[in-house]
Design a protein around this motif. Structure first.
Motif, PDB file in Angstrom:
ATOM      1  N   ILE A 165     -40.601  -3.709  68.879  1.00  0.00           N
ATOM      2  CA  ILE A 165     -41.403  -4.794  68.199  1.00  0.00           C
ATOM      3  C   ILE A 165     -40.268  -5.917  67.928  1.00  0.00           C
ATOM      4  N   MET A 166     -41.199  -7.206  67.636  1.00  0.00           N
ATOM      5  CA  MET A 166     -40.038  -8.385  67.374  1.00  0.00           C
ATOM      6  C   MET A 166     -40.904  -8.716  66.094  1.00  0.00           C
ATOM      7  N   LEU A 167     -40.283  -8.970  65.002  1.00  0.00           N
ATOM      8  CA  LEU A 167     -40.758  -9.574  63.654  1.00  0.00           C
ATOM      9  C   LEU A 167     -40.082 -10.828  63.264  1.00  0.00           C
ATOM     10  N   PHE A 168     -40.733 -11.897  63.302  1.00  0.00           N
ATOM     11  CA  PHE A 168     -40.248 -13.382  62.879  1.00  0.00           C
ATOM     12  C   PHE A 168     -40.761 -13.625  61.447  1.00  0.00           C
ATOM     13  N   LEU A 169     -39.963 -13.606  60.641  1.00  0.00           N
ATOM     14  CA  LEU A 169     -39.995 -13.925  58.992  1.00  0.00           C
ATOM     15  C   LEU A 169     -39.826 -15.487  58.795  1.00  0.00           C
ATOM     16  N   LEU A 170     -40.853 -15.787  58.035  1.00  0.00           N
ATOM     17  CA  LEU A 170     -41.042 -17.298  57.620  1.00  0.00           C
ATOM     18  C   LEU A 170     -40.815 -17.445  56.082  1.00  0.00           C
ATOM     19  N   ASN A 171     -39.700 -17.859  55.551  1.00  0.00           N
ATOM     20  CA  ASN A 171     -39.995 -18.273  54.109  1.00  0.00           C
ATOM     21  C   ASN A 171     -40.482 -19.691  53.945  1.00  0.00           C
ATOM     22  N   MET A 172     -40.555 -19.798  52.558  1.00  0.00           N
ATOM     23  CA  MET A 172     -41.466 -20.981  52.257  1.00  0.00           C
ATOM     24  C   MET A 172     -40.820 -22.355  52.553  1.00  0.00           C
ATOM     25  N   GLU A 173     -39.410 -22.382  52.645  1.00  0.00           N
ATOM     26  CA  GLU A 173     -38.924 -23.607  52.925  1.00  0.00           C
ATOM     27  C   GLU A 173     -38.975 -24.028  54.383  1.00  0.00           C
ATOM     28  N   PHE A 174     -38.803 -22.856  55.222  1.00  0.00           N
ATOM     29  CA  PHE A 174     -39.002 -22.892  56.599  1.00  0.00           C
ATOM     30  C   PHE A 174     -40.524 -23.660  57.063  1.00  0.00           C
ATOM     31  N   ILE A 175     -41.416 -22.777  56.180  1.00  0.00           N
ATOM     32  CA  ILE A 175     -42.730 -23.110  56.485  1.00  0.00           C
ATOM     33  C   ILE A 175     -43.172 -24.400  56.085  1.00  0.00           C
ATOM     34  N   LYS A 176     -42.635 -25.204  55.019  1.00  0.00           N
ATOM     35  CA  LYS A 176     -42.885 -26.254  54.394  1.00  0.00           C
ATOM     36  C   LYS A 176     -42.470 -27.583  55.529  1.00  0.00           C
ATOM     37  N   VAL A 177     -41.321 -27.199  56.121  1.00  0.00           N
ATOM     38  CA  VAL A 177     -40.710 -28.264  57.128  1.00  0.00           C
ATOM     39  C   VAL A 177     -41.358 -28.064  58.407  1.00  0.00           C
ATOM     40  N   ILE A 178     -41.830 -26.923  58.814  1.00  0.00           N
ATOM     41  CA  ILE A 178     -42.536 -26.775  60.160  1.00  0.00           C
ATOM     42  C   ILE A 178     -43.955 -27.291  60.126  1.00  0.00           C
ATOM     43  N   LEU A 179     -44.686 -27.005  58.998  1.00  0.00           N
ATOM     44  CA  LEU A 179     -45.903 -27.593  58.924  1.00  0.00           C
ATOM     45  C   LEU A 179     -45.951 -29.044  58.632  1.00  0.00           C
ATOM     46  N   ARG A 180     -45.088 -29.748  57.814  1.00  0.00           N
ATOM     47  CA  ARG A 180     -44.947 -31.120  57.839  1.00  0.00           C
ATOM     48  C   ARG A 180     -44.704 -31.919  59.152  1.00  0.00           C
ATOM     49  N   SER A 181     -43.870 -31.047  59.975  1.00  0.00           N
ATOM     50  CA  SER A 181     -43.571 -31.544  61.422  1.00  0.00           C
ATOM     51  C   SER A 181     -44.647 -31.370  62.373  1.00  0.00           C
ATOM     52  N   SER A 182     -45.309 -30.252  62.332  1.00  0.00           N
ATOM     53  CA  SER A 182     -46.223 -29.991  63.154  1.00  0.00           C
ATOM     54  C   SER A 182     -47.741 -30.351  63.029  1.00  0.00           C
ATOM     55  N   ILE A 183     -48.245 -30.173  61.946  1.00  0.00           N
ATOM     56  CA  ILE A 183     -49.491 -30.694  61.475  1.00  0.00           C
ATOM     57  C   ILE A 183     -49.561 -31.927  60.391  1.00  0.00           C
ATOM     58  N   GLY A 184     -48.715 -32.291  59.911  1.00  0.00           N
ATOM     59  CA  GLY A 184     -48.486 -33.348  58.934  1.00  0.00           C
ATOM     60  C   GLY A 184     -49.047 -32.770  57.465  1.00  0.00           C
ATOM     61  N   LYS A 185     -49.146 -31.588  57.341  1.00  0.00           N
ATOM     62  CA  LYS A 185     -49.665 -31.068  56.000  1.00  0.00           C
ATOM     63  C   LYS A 185     -48.508 -30.707  55.106  1.00  0.00           C
ATOM     64  N   GLU A 186     -48.647 -31.079  53.941  1.00  0.00           N
ATOM     65  CA  GLU A 186     -47.339 -30.709  52.654  1.00  0.00           C
ATOM     66  C   GLU A 186     -48.005 -29.538  52.133  1.00  0.00           C
ATOM     67  N   ILE A 187     -47.385 -28.729  51.869  1.00  0.00           N
ATOM     68  CA  ILE A 187     -47.818 -27.507  51.082  1.00  0.00           C
ATOM     69  C   ILE A 187     -46.782 -27.139  49.964  1.00  0.00           C
ATOM     70  N   GLU A 188     -47.103 -26.385  48.951  1.00  0.00           N
ATOM     71  CA  GLU A 188     -46.179 -26.220  47.947  1.00  0.00           C
ATOM     72  C   GLU A 188     -46.130 -24.452  47.741  1.00  0.00           C
ATOM     73  N   ASP A 189     -47.005 -23.859  48.127  1.00  0.00           N
ATOM     74  CA  ASP A 189     -47.157 -22.155  47.885  1.00  0.00           C
ATOM     75  C   ASP A 189     -47.867 -21.644  48.840  1.00  0.00           C
ATOM     76  N   PHE A 190     -47.803 -20.423  49.107  1.00  0.00           N
ATOM     77  CA  PHE A 190     -48.331 -19.405  50.146  1.00  0.00           C
ATOM     78  C   PHE A 190     -50.026 -19.630  49.977  1.00  0.00           C
ATOM     79  N   SER A 191     -50.398 -19.693  48.798  1.00  0.00           N
ATOM     80  CA  SER A 191     -51.670 -19.905  48.459  1.00  0.00           C
ATOM     81  C   SER A 191     -52.556 -21.304  48.980  1.00  0.00           C
TER      82      SER A 191
END
Length: 207
Positions: free
Chosen positions: A79-105
Motif C-alpha cells: 500500500i501507499m498512503l499519502f498524508l495531507l495536513n491542514m497547511e498542505f490542504i490550504k495551499v493545494i485547494l487555494r491553488s487548484s480550485i481557488g477555495k480558502e478553507i480553515e478547518d477539516f469541517s
C-alpha cells in the motif's frame, strides 16, 4: 534476504532515496501541470520507524489529517498512503480550485475530490519512478480517502501488514508553491516478498 524492514542496509536505503528523488521530480512536474503553477519539492527524507515513533514525528496521535490510500498489486504488493495536513490542504485547494478553507469541517465533496486527485498524482509519480528504475509492473487501485486522527489513519497499514512488520517506511519532503512551503508525508509499505524483489531489481545484494 530481508526478513523485516529494519534489515535494510545502507545500499537499500540509498536505493529508496533514489526512488524518492525521481518520484519527487515526477510529482513536482505533474502538480505544476495540474495547478498551472510552478511547484518545487525538496529532496525526500526516507525513514523507517516504529508505529509509535512515526506517530510522534508526524504530529501526534490526535492530530487531524486526511489520507489518500492506494493498494499496489502486480509484481509488487502493498500500500501507499499519502498524508495531507491542514497547511498542505490550504495551499493545494487555494491553488487548484481557488477555495480558502480553515478547518477539516470545510471540506465538501468538491474539495475532497481535488485532494484525492492530488494524492493520486503524487502516489503515481513515485510508482512510476519505481517502474522506471526497475522495469517492473505495478498496478494501482482506485484511491480511497479518509479524514481522521493521525493515529487512526496510521493504524490502517499496521492492521494490514502488522503480521509482517511493526515498522513504517516514510518519505517526507516539502512542497514549495508560489513562495509557500508546506510539508507532506508518504507511507510506502510493500510486503516483505515484494521488498526483496524490489531490492533485487535495484541491484541491492543480500547474503
Amino acid at each position: 534476504m530481508i526478513e523485516k524492514y529494519e534489515d535494510m542496509n545502507r545500499f537499500a536505503m540509498d536505493a529508496l532515496k533514489e526512488i524518492g528523488s525521481i518520484g519527487t521530480g515526477n510529482a513536482a512536474t505533474a502538480l505544476s501541470q495540474v495547478l498551472s503553477r510552478k511547484i518545487e519539492m525538496t529532496l525526500p527524507e526516507v525513514k523507517i520507524m516504529g508505529y509509535n515513533r512515526a506517530i510522534k514525528e508526524l504530529g501526534g496521535a490526535e492530530t487531524p489529517v486526511a489520507g489518500v490510500l492506494v493498494q499496489l498489486s502486480g509484481e509488487v504488493n502493498g500500500i501507499m498512503l499519502f498524508l495531507l495536513n491542514m497547511e498542505f490542504i490550504k495551499v493545494i485547494l487555494r491553488s487548484s480550485i481557488g477555495k480558502e478553507i480553515e478547518d477539516f469541517s470545510d471540506l465538501g465533496e468538491l474539495e475532497m475530490s481535488a485532494l484525492i486527485e492530488i494524492g493520486n498524482i503524487i502516489i503515481s509519480s513515485y510508482i512510476n519512478a519505481i517502474s522506471t528504475l526497475t522495469g517492473i509492473t505495478i498496478n494501482l487501485s482506485v484511491p480511497g480517502s479518509s479524514i481522521s486522527m493521525l493515529g487512526a489513519i496510521l493504524s490502517v497499514p499496521m492492521i494490514e501488514y502488522g503480521y509482517e512488520t511493526d515498522k513504517l517506511m516514510t518519505i517526507g519532503g516539502s512542497f514549495i508553491c508560489e513562495g509557500e512551503e508546506v510539508y507532506s508525508n508518504l507511507i510506502l509499505l510493500p510486503d516483505i516478498a515484494s521488498l526483496n524483489f524490489l531490492m533485487q531489481k535495484l541491484g541491492v545484494a543480500y547474503d
